[in-house]
Design an enzyme around this catalytic site. Structure first.
Site, PDB file in Angstrom:
ATOM      1  N   GLY A 250       0.846  -1.186   0.000  1.00 50.38           N
ATOM      2  CA  GLY A 250       0.000   0.000   0.000  1.00 50.38           C
ATOM      3  C   GLY A 250       0.880   1.235   0.000  1.00 50.38           C
ATOM      4  O   GLY A 250       2.109   1.138   0.096  1.00 50.38           O
TER       5      GLY A 250
ATOM      6  N   LYS B 237      -1.198  -0.119   6.102  1.00 50.19           N
ATOM      7  CA  LYS B 237      -0.694  -1.464   5.814  1.00 50.19           C
ATOM      8  C   LYS B 237       0.024  -2.096   7.005  1.00 50.19           C
ATOM      9  O   LYS B 237      -0.168  -3.284   7.285  1.00 50.19           O
ATOM     10  CB  LYS B 237       0.210  -1.462   4.576  1.00 50.19           C
ATOM     11  CG  LYS B 237       1.440  -0.596   4.673  1.00 50.19           C
ATOM     12  CD  LYS B 237       2.126  -0.454   3.320  1.00 50.19           C
ATOM     13  CE  LYS B 237       3.320   0.463   3.425  1.00 50.19           C
ATOM     14  NZ  LYS B 237       2.959   1.843   3.792  1.00 50.19           N
TER      15      LYS B 237
ATOM     16  N   ALA C  65      12.427  -5.476  12.044  1.00 52.12           N
ATOM     17  CA  ALA C  65      12.444  -4.059  11.674  1.00 52.12           C
ATOM     18  C   ALA C  65      13.642  -3.800  10.771  1.00 52.12           C
ATOM     19  O   ALA C  65      14.784  -4.040  11.169  1.00 52.12           O
ATOM     20  CB  ALA C  65      12.512  -3.196  12.927  1.00 52.12           C
TER      21      ALA C  65
ATOM     22  N   HIS D  78       6.647   3.334  17.313  1.00 56.63           N
ATOM     23  CA  HIS D  78       6.194   2.029  16.831  1.00 56.63           C
ATOM     24  C   HIS D  78       6.462   0.937  17.864  1.00 56.63           C
ATOM     25  O   HIS D  78       5.625   0.058  18.090  1.00 56.63           O
ATOM     26  CB  HIS D  78       6.870   1.669  15.502  1.00 56.63           C
ATOM     27  CG  HIS D  78       6.316   2.392  14.323  1.00 56.63           C
ATOM     28  ND1 HIS D  78       5.018   2.217  13.889  1.00 56.63           N
ATOM     29  CD2 HIS D  78       6.859   3.291  13.464  1.00 56.63           C
ATOM     30  CE1 HIS D  78       4.791   2.965  12.820  1.00 56.63           C
ATOM     31  NE2 HIS D  78       5.904   3.636  12.548  1.00 56.63           N
TER      32      HIS D  78
ATOM     33  N   GLU E 113      16.058  -6.141  14.926  1.00 54.54           N
ATOM     34  CA  GLU E 113      16.433  -5.098  13.974  1.00 54.54           C
ATOM     35  C   GLU E 113      17.429  -5.677  12.981  1.00 54.54           C
ATOM     36  O   GLU E 113      18.499  -6.142  13.360  1.00 54.54           O
ATOM     37  CB  GLU E 113      17.013  -3.896  14.714  1.00 54.54           C
ATOM     38  CG  GLU E 113      15.985  -3.230  15.601  1.00 54.54           C
ATOM     39  CD  GLU E 113      16.510  -2.002  16.311  1.00 54.54           C
ATOM     40  OE1 GLU E 113      17.638  -1.570  15.999  1.00 54.54           O
ATOM     41  OE2 GLU E 113      15.787  -1.489  17.165  1.00 54.54           O
TER      42      GLU E 113
ATOM     43  N   ASP F  38       8.895  -5.621   8.421  1.00 57.28           N
ATOM     44  CA  ASP F  38       8.404  -4.279   8.088  1.00 57.28           C
ATOM     45  C   ASP F  38       9.617  -3.358   7.944  1.00 57.28           C
ATOM     46  O   ASP F  38      10.219  -2.985   8.947  1.00 57.28           O
ATOM     47  CB  ASP F  38       7.464  -3.795   9.181  1.00 57.28           C
ATOM     48  CG  ASP F  38       6.623  -2.601   8.757  1.00 57.28           C
ATOM     49  OD1 ASP F  38       6.818  -2.092   7.644  1.00 57.28           O
ATOM     50  OD2 ASP F  38       5.771  -2.186   9.554  1.00 57.28           O
TER      51      ASP F  38
END
Length: 197
Positions: A7, A13, A32, A48, A63, A95
């Protein structure tokens, strides 16, 4: 099972991907890929993390700005062992794919062999996605709907992101497009070439 969630910016999203993960498992690993290049990004990352911590769902954050493929392989090996031991497998959420791509493009920007290195890293990541034994959700951005970037790196990013998203969508079991917070499952709606015209 691999799921791709795409998106535009602020489309909802990531929120959808997190909600999907919380319904698909009892715990999650949040991969991440963002690197904190400035204060605003540091603040955004912190927010977040606080949101995930406050969700009531047990997230572990990993991460990994570059070696997402290696991390997926390690998590896959752990998942295989957990399955043997009867331990419930975590949902893994990456993400996002386009931040991973950005990290690599910035790293190899001045390297004459950079194109080959990016292709190699992309293939490694997509292979890891294909062979991941558990539930995997990948967030990415749709970047090709806007204007043509005015500078070469921006154009390369747009082109590479489009190609990466197509390849990821091809290997994922489900693909969601999120617009204005509304998810639509694309593979269910996709035109089939074997259908009569």
């Amino acid at each position: 099972m691999a799921i791709l969630v795409t998106g535009g910016a602020r489309s909802g999203k990531s929120a959808f991907a997190e909600q999907y993960a919380m319904r698909a498992g009892t715990r999650g690993i949040y991969v991440a890929t963002c690197q904190p290049y400035d204060e605003e990004m540091i603040d955004r990352i912190g927010k977040h993390r606080l949101d995930r911590d406050g969700s009531g769902f047990p997230w572990v954050t990993a991460e990994e700005p570059y070696d997402a493929a290696g991390l997926l392989h390690r998590l896959g090996e752990q998942a295989a062992q957990d399955a043997k031991d009867g331990i419930d497998l975590p949902v893994v959420l990456i993400d996002c794919l386009t931040l991973w791509l950005t990290n690599w493009l910035l790293r190899i920007e001045q390297d004459p062999l950079g194109h080959d290195r990016l292709a190699e890293e992309t293939t490694k990541l997509l292979d890891a996605v294909t062979h991941f034994p558990g539930k995997l959700i990948i967030v990415t951005n749709e970047v090709g709907d806007g204007i043509v970037p005015a500078y070469p790196l921006g154009r390369r990013f747009r082109d590479e992101a489009g190609r990466l998203n197509q390849r990821a969508a091809a290997i994922c079991d489900r693909v969601f497009l999120v617009t204005a917070g509304i998810p639509v499952e694309l593979k269910a709606l996709a035109y089939r070439w074997d259908e009569p015209s």
